[in-house]
Design a protein around this motif. Sequence first.
Motif, mmCIF file in Angstrom:
data_model
loop_
_atom_site.group_PDB
_atom_site.id
_atom_site.type_symbol
_atom_site.label_atom_id
_atom_site.label_comp_id
_atom_site.label_asym_id
_atom_site.label_seq_id
_atom_site.Cartn_x
_atom_site.Cartn_y
_atom_site.Cartn_z
ATOM 1 N N TYR A 1 0.827 -1.205 0.000
ATOM 2 C CA TYR A 1 0.000 0.000 0.000
ATOM 3 C C TYR A 1 0.864 1.259 0.000
ATOM 4 O O TYR A 1 0.514 2.263 -0.640
ATOM 5 C CB TYR A 1 -0.937 -0.012 1.205
ATOM 6 N N LEU A 2 1.994 1.217 0.689
ATOM 7 C CA LEU A 2 2.904 2.359 0.666
ATOM 8 C C LEU A 2 3.508 2.532 -0.724
ATOM 9 O O LEU A 2 3.596 3.656 -1.239
ATOM 10 C CB LEU A 2 4.011 2.167 1.703
ATOM 11 N N SER A 3 3.905 1.430 -1.346
ATOM 12 C CA SER A 3 4.507 1.499 -2.677
ATOM 13 C C SER A 3 3.508 2.023 -3.705
ATOM 14 O O SER A 3 3.854 2.845 -4.566
ATOM 15 C CB SER A 3 5.016 0.113 -3.088
ATOM 16 N N ALA A 4 2.259 1.569 -3.625
ATOM 17 C CA ALA A 4 1.222 2.053 -4.541
ATOM 18 C C ALA A 4 0.951 3.537 -4.322
ATOM 19 O O ALA A 4 0.778 4.300 -5.281
ATOM 20 C CB ALA A 4 -0.056 1.245 -4.356
ATOM 21 N N SER A 5 0.925 3.960 -3.062
ATOM 22 C CA SER A 5 0.688 5.373 -2.755
ATOM 23 C C SER A 5 1.830 6.239 -3.274
ATOM 24 O O SER A 5 1.613 7.357 -3.756
ATOM 25 C CB SER A 5 0.525 5.565 -1.245
ATOM 26 N N LYS A 6 3.051 5.726 -3.197
ATOM 27 C CA LYS A 6 4.192 6.475 -3.722
ATOM 28 C C LYS A 6 4.116 6.610 -5.241
ATOM 29 O O LYS A 6 4.519 7.638 -5.801
ATOM 30 C CB LYS A 6 5.501 5.787 -3.322
ATOM 31 N N ILE B 1 -11.034 5.541 0.525
ATOM 32 C CA ILE B 1 -10.088 5.046 1.523
ATOM 33 C C ILE B 1 -10.097 5.931 2.759
ATOM 34 O O ILE B 1 -10.108 5.444 3.898
ATOM 35 C CB ILE B 1 -8.674 4.965 0.917
ATOM 36 N N LEU B 2 -10.110 7.239 2.551
ATOM 37 C CA LEU B 2 -10.104 8.167 3.684
ATOM 38 C C LEU B 2 -11.365 8.010 4.523
ATOM 39 O O LEU B 2 -11.307 8.026 5.763
ATOM 40 C CB LEU B 2 -9.971 9.601 3.177
ATOM 41 N N GLU B 3 -12.510 7.844 3.886
ATOM 42 C CA GLU B 3 -13.760 7.662 4.627
ATOM 43 C C GLU B 3 -13.727 6.386 5.460
ATOM 44 O O GLU B 3 -14.186 6.367 6.610
ATOM 45 C CB GLU B 3 -14.940 7.634 3.655
ATOM 46 N N LEU B 4 -13.187 5.313 4.892
ATOM 47 C CA LEU B 4 -13.095 4.054 5.629
ATOM 48 C C LEU B 4 -12.125 4.171 6.800
ATOM 49 O O LEU B 4 -12.372 3.623 7.883
ATOM 50 C CB LEU B 4 -12.659 2.928 4.694
ATOM 51 N N MET B 5 -11.026 4.877 6.604
ATOM 52 C CA MET B 5 -10.075 5.079 7.696
ATOM 53 C C MET B 5 -10.704 5.892 8.825
ATOM 54 O O MET B 5 -10.541 5.569 10.009
ATOM 55 C CB MET B 5 -8.822 5.786 7.176
ATOM 56 N N GLU C 1 4.258 20.208 0.168
ATOM 57 C CA GLU C 1 4.630 20.291 -1.237
ATOM 58 C C GLU C 1 4.796 18.900 -1.813
ATOM 59 O O GLU C 1 5.077 17.938 -1.101
ATOM 60 C CB GLU C 1 5.927 21.091 -1.405
ATOM 61 N N PHE C 2 4.601 18.811 -3.125
ATOM 62 C CA PHE C 2 4.812 17.558 -3.832
ATOM 63 C C PHE C 2 6.299 17.359 -4.103
ATOM 64 O O PHE C 2 7.005 18.321 -4.379
ATOM 65 C CB PHE C 2 4.038 17.564 -5.155
ATOM 66 N N PRO C 3 6.757 16.095 -4.018
ATOM 67 C CA PRO C 3 6.028 14.892 -3.617
ATOM 68 C C PRO C 3 5.725 14.882 -2.122
ATOM 69 O O PRO C 3 6.530 15.334 -1.315
ATOM 70 C CB PRO C 3 6.989 13.759 -4.001
ATOM 71 N N LEU C 4 4.560 14.342 -1.781
ATOM 72 C CA LEU C 4 4.085 14.381 -0.405
ATOM 73 C C LEU C 4 4.682 13.282 0.463
ATOM 74 O O LEU C 4 4.844 13.454 1.666
ATOM 75 C CB LEU C 4 2.555 14.256 -0.386
ATOM 76 N N LEU C 5 4.981 12.143 -0.136
ATOM 77 C CA LEU C 5 5.427 10.977 0.631
ATOM 78 C C LEU C 5 6.940 10.817 0.582
ATOM 79 O O LEU C 5 7.525 10.728 -0.498
ATOM 80 C CB LEU C 5 4.774 9.697 0.089
ATOM 81 N N THR D 1 -2.597 3.721 9.304
ATOM 82 C CA THR D 1 -2.971 5.104 9.597
ATOM 83 C C THR D 1 -1.845 6.089 9.301
ATOM 84 O O THR D 1 -2.091 7.297 9.242
ATOM 85 C CB THR D 1 -3.391 5.246 11.070
ATOM 86 N N GLN D 2 -0.630 5.601 9.106
ATOM 87 C CA GLN D 2 0.470 6.497 8.746
ATOM 88 C C GLN D 2 0.280 7.091 7.351
ATOM 89 O O GLN D 2 0.907 8.096 7.013
ATOM 90 C CB GLN D 2 1.804 5.749 8.826
ATOM 91 N N LEU D 3 -0.583 6.471 6.545
ATOM 92 C CA LEU D 3 -0.891 7.009 5.218
ATOM 93 C C LEU D 3 -2.088 7.954 5.240
ATOM 94 O O LEU D 3 -2.425 8.545 4.217
ATOM 95 C CB LEU D 3 -1.176 5.866 4.238
ATOM 96 N N MET D 4 -2.718 8.101 6.392
ATOM 97 C CA MET D 4 -3.924 8.922 6.473
ATOM 98 C C MET D 4 -3.667 10.389 6.109
ATOM 99 O O MET D 4 -4.465 10.984 5.369
ATOM 100 C CB MET D 4 -4.536 8.811 7.868
ATOM 101 N N PRO D 5 -2.576 11.023 6.575
ATOM 102 C CA PRO D 5 -2.324 12.412 6.161
ATOM 103 C C PRO D 5 -2.171 12.558 4.652
ATOM 104 O O PRO D 5 -2.587 13.571 4.080
ATOM 105 C CB PRO D 5 -1.027 12.770 6.903
ATOM 106 N N PHE D 6 -1.585 11.567 4.009
ATOM 107 C CA PHE D 6 -1.420 11.595 2.552
ATOM 108 C C PHE D 6 -2.774 11.598 1.854
ATOM 109 O O PHE D 6 -3.042 12.444 0.990
ATOM 110 C CB PHE D 6 -0.589 10.386 2.120
ATOM 111 N N PHE D 7 -3.648 10.674 2.240
ATOM 112 C CA PHE D 7 -4.967 10.613 1.617
ATOM 113 C C PHE D 7 -5.803 11.840 1.983
ATOM 114 O O PHE D 7 -6.594 12.320 1.164
ATOM 115 C CB PHE D 7 -5.693 9.335 2.043
#
Length: 289
Positions: free
Chosen positions: A137-142, A195-199, A217-221, A230-236
């Motif tokens: 999930y981290l790799s896909a988000s990146k 995803i954000l709503e489910l989290m 600023e981009f890139p965000l991750l 939940t560590q990906l929650m700020p990103f989403f």
Amino acid sequence: MPSSSLKLYPSSEQKAMLLKRQGFAVFSGELDQYHLYLPLIQERLTENIRVGQTPIMAAQMFLFFRVLLLRISPQHLTSLWPIMVTELIHTFVQLQDDLMEEETTAKNSKVSKQKAAAAESNGPVYVEIQQNSLDLYLSASKFLDTALSFPPDKMPLFQMYRWAFVPEVDTESCAVPAADMVENHHQCKPHVVRILELMRLRFGEIATENSSLKRSEFPLLNLRSISKITQLMPFFRTLSFVFKAKGRGSVPSPNLDISVEYPVEDTTRVLRDLEENVEADFLESMSSQ
């Protein structure tokens, strides 16, 4: 570019290692140095997708996708975009299923209810997701972060798919008269919003360590790894508003204390950051072996 078939590597770990090595070879080359190998790359990727992938293999695939965005000109990636977008959608759907499955289990299981009630006093109850899936999930988000970081004119084909992942219209703040609403209309929610709503439903609104940050600023991750989803929650959360265009009769959105520049004017800085992130991910994965 090695031409040996992935069939020579029977295990998923060996296949992932080969894909990582091929990705590193492309990353170490010059722009478009390997674009003539794209048909072979596409064949290998399609073969792995067809026979099924493990989270380890899929995570390396998204790292390879990021390399292709950096080392292959956009006009040569036309045939690969449907594959990249489809795999990203599948991964985000899998994440949504993981969150919904955990939520359903918690509602239907008396034991889970008791555990949740006992843990309420100690904080939120986190979804148990395997580390390999978290890495995926981290790799896909990146990969999504990389595609969004490019200026639109540098990544024109992705603009056709962007709406499926991030909201582009602020429908919630639009004061549209009822007469203008289409009867039985079902709003299409981008995957980031789902995803954000489910989290939020599962964990509530998690406060971030950088809650006082006023600009991003981009890139965000730039995370190298995560131990909980939940560590990906700020990103989403950031992606849920940064691309929104104000609709007719819109009102200001509340509680948006982070300003994100888009499109980014300093493209040189963005490309440098993307290169450094990919390089760090290669070094991280190599040192962990």
